[in-house]
Scaffold this active site. Structure first.
Site, PDB file in Angstrom:
ATOM      1  N   HIS A  59       0.867  -1.202   0.000  1.00 13.39           N
ATOM      2  CA  HIS A  59       0.000   0.000   0.000  1.00 13.39           C
ATOM      3  C   HIS A  59       0.889   1.232   0.000  1.00 13.39           C
ATOM      4  CE1 HIS A  59      -3.997   1.854   1.314  1.00 13.39           C
ATOM      5  NE2 HIS A  59      -3.155   2.857   1.465  1.00 13.39           N
ATOM      6  N   HIS A  61       1.510   5.093  -1.970  1.00 14.03           N
ATOM      7  CA  HIS A  61       1.010   6.124  -2.888  1.00 14.03           C
ATOM      8  C   HIS A  61       2.164   6.554  -3.794  1.00 14.03           C
ATOM      9  CE1 HIS A  61      -2.854   6.225  -0.886  1.00 14.03           C
ATOM     10  NE2 HIS A  61      -2.204   6.170   0.265  1.00 14.03           N
ATOM     11  N   GLY A  66      -2.020  12.598  -0.514  1.00 15.49           N
ATOM     12  CA  GLY A  66      -2.282  13.805   0.273  1.00 15.49           C
ATOM     13  C   GLY A  66      -3.163  14.784  -0.475  1.00 15.49           C
ATOM     14  N   THR A  97      -7.297   9.775  -1.434  1.00 18.19           N
ATOM     15  CA  THR A  97      -8.463  10.655  -1.428  1.00 18.19           C
ATOM     16  C   THR A  97      -8.712  11.258  -2.805  1.00 18.19           C
ATOM     17  OG1 THR A  97      -7.554  11.337   0.701  1.00 18.19           O
ATOM     18  CG2 THR A  97      -9.532  12.473  -0.045  1.00 18.19           C
ATOM     19  N   TYR A 128     -10.452   6.367  -3.230  1.00 15.57           N
ATOM     20  CA  TYR A 128     -11.389   6.328  -2.100  1.00 15.57           C
ATOM     21  C   TYR A 128     -12.837   6.104  -2.543  1.00 15.57           C
ATOM     22  CZ  TYR A 128      -8.529   8.142   1.866  1.00 15.57           C
ATOM     23  OH  TYR A 128      -7.651   8.319   2.898  1.00 15.57           O
ATOM     24  N   HIS A 193      -9.744   1.372   2.918  1.00 17.29           N
ATOM     25  CA  HIS A 193      -9.235   2.409   3.823  1.00 17.29           C
ATOM     26  C   HIS A 193     -10.219   2.558   4.971  1.00 17.29           C
ATOM     27  CE1 HIS A 193      -8.116   6.586   5.095  1.00 17.29           C
ATOM     28  NE2 HIS A 193      -9.413   6.638   5.324  1.00 17.29           N
ATOM     29  N   HIS A 222      -5.081   0.420   7.787  1.00 16.81           N
ATOM     30  CA  HIS A 222      -5.032   1.415   8.878  1.00 16.81           C
ATOM     31  C   HIS A 222      -5.706   0.861  10.139  1.00 16.81           C
ATOM     32  CE1 HIS A 222      -4.121   3.737   5.371  1.00 16.81           C
ATOM     33  NE2 HIS A 222      -5.339   4.115   5.089  1.00 16.81           N
ATOM     34  N   ARG A 225      -5.137   2.495  13.522  1.00 11.63           N
ATOM     35  CA  ARG A 225      -5.167   3.960  13.580  1.00 11.63           C
ATOM     36  C   ARG A 225      -5.752   4.495  14.882  1.00 11.63           C
ATOM     37  NH1 ARG A 225      -7.554   6.278   8.660  1.00 11.63           N
ATOM     38  NH2 ARG A 225      -6.991   8.211   9.669  1.00 11.63           N
ATOM     39  N   ASP A 283       1.907   2.709   3.727  1.00  7.15           N
ATOM     40  CA  ASP A 283       1.157   3.913   3.324  1.00  7.15           C
ATOM     41  C   ASP A 283       2.149   4.994   2.863  1.00  7.15           C
ATOM     42  OD1 ASP A 283      -1.203   5.252   2.820  1.00  7.15           O
ATOM     43  OD2 ASP A 283      -1.539   5.881   4.881  1.00  7.15           O
TER      44      ASP A 283
HETATM   45 ZN    ZN Z   1      -5.820   5.203   3.470  1.00  5.01          ZN
END
Ligand code: ZN
Length: 388
Positions: A59, A61, A66, A97, A128, A193, A222, A225, A283
């Protein structure tokens, strides 16, 4: 050909101190008493080192993520050096996102670029949002027609940034991923997510209860979290579900109740969760806020893929988890769950993806991907195309 002799080896199961012979990008043999053929190859003394499978970061990006604080907070792309420093030889890229200024097409191109630079790469289609934005028009078609696509995600649930999919909408996403996975021989996993919201894993539980889709179709991430989601994750894993920890963090998140991955691994194992259900991912390149002592935002940090093995090492050195257990979270488990052939284990016929660790400190000393040195004696041997 490359022969590493007398090296303490974890496949990730410990198998003593064999010799490891690499040839043609594959592991040729793992056994004591190996010899190089007449006139060919390089021999490396593996004493003082530990050989483990190249790490899988499921996972990342890779095109940057961001952007949740405006355009200036869009994070940069992953560079090859980052992956090398973290011992990562296989990466699964994803969007987050933002699915407007970041596209699955851009993600595919970046994954191809990293592959050209020497890594093994895959991607999740979508981001997302539901409906899922794909490359060819559907999740199923992306899985069937694009080799690098292994699943869909990260689709957001229980989060203010989620598109708040209904039961029917989310079940349809999982159904398409499952069909595409079955038809293409891929995992077709739904990488979910999980946000901070109190609904936690409830929508996933309903889908498992009310449809025929198996619980293992979902890989919620996550899961560490916050304390509530972590406890929910323990119950989910004990009922047969998979859980993915996020290793990138900042002190402020830990102070607010995020569970550090190394400590969380120990807690889950103590709670009776099978190690086979647990994976770690970084992440990497996601954005992380850095607050000062008064809670004021100082600046944004970027998630690091180097956190992946750092948490595995912390689990071993500070939590007393055995190396062969902790390693599974970033080697054999993601390879099996994501159906990545030839990855995640040291065995004859597997891809020649290895990390060499210092036997005392567990520092990363060497990285080999597809039989090629990316790091040697602690020094990177390659740089990305635009790295100085
Ligand atoms: Zn995420």
């Amino acid at each position: 050909m490359l022969l590493i002799t007398n090296v303490e080896t974890y496949t990730p199961t410990p198998v003593g101190r064999p010799d490891i012979l690499l040839a043609g990008g594959r592991i040729e043999r793992i056994a004591a008493g190996q010899r190089l053929p007449e006139g060919g190859g390089e021999r490396v003394d593996g004493s003082g080192l530990v050989a483990v499978p190249g790490f899988i970061d499921g996972h990342v990006h890779v095109t940057g993520g961001g952007g949740e604080g405006g355009y200036a907070t869009r994070t940069p792309e992953l560079m090859l050096s980052d992956a090398i420093a973290g011992g990562i030889t296989t990466i699964v890229g994803c969007l987050g996102t933002d699915g407007v200024t970041r596209s699955p097409e851009g993600l595919l191109a970046k994954a191809r670029g990293l592959a050209d630079e020497g890594l093994s790469t895959f991607i999740y289609t979508g981001h997302y949002a539901v409906p899922v934005q794909t490359i060819t028009g559907s999740i199923e078609r992306d899985l069937l027609l694009i080799d690098k696509v292994i699943g869909v995600g990260e689709v957001a649930l229980s989060d203010h940034r989620s598109t708040q999919p209904t039961f029917d909408e989310f079940a349809r996403v999982a159904a398409e991923a499952r069909r595409g996975g079955i038809l293409s021989g891929k995992a077709g996993v739904v990488n979910v997510h999980m946000g901070d919201g109190p609904r936690g894993l409830s929508l996933l539980r309903r889908i498992v209860a009310e449809t025929e889709i198996p619980i293992t179709q979902f890989l919620p991430t996550h899961i560490n979290r916050n304390a509530t989601l972590f406890e929910d994750g323990i119950a989910w894993a004990k009922s047969g579900g998979l859980v993915d920890f996020t290793t990138s963090t900042v002190p402020a998140f830990l102070a607010e109740g995020e569970v550090k991955s190394s400590a969380g691994l120990k807690r889950m194992l103590d709670a009776g969760v099978s190690i086979a259900r647990i994976t770690f991912t970084s992440d990497g390149q996601g954005s992380l806020p850095d607050f000062d002592a008064q809670g004021r935002l100082r600046r944004l940090e970027v998630g690091r893929v180097t956190s992946l093995f750092a948490e595995v090492r912390d689990a071993v050195q500070h939590e007393g988890v055995a190396l062969e257990v902790a390693l599974q979270t970033i080697t054999s488990n993601p390879a099996r769950i994501l159906k990545l052939k030839g990855k995640g284990q040291l065995a004859a016929g597997a891809d020649a993806d290895l990390v060499l660790l210092d036997a005392t400190t567990l520092a990363i000393r060497g990285v080999i991907a597809g039989g090629t040195w990316l790091m040697r004696d602690g020094q990177a041997q390659k740089k990305g195309t635009f790295e100085a």
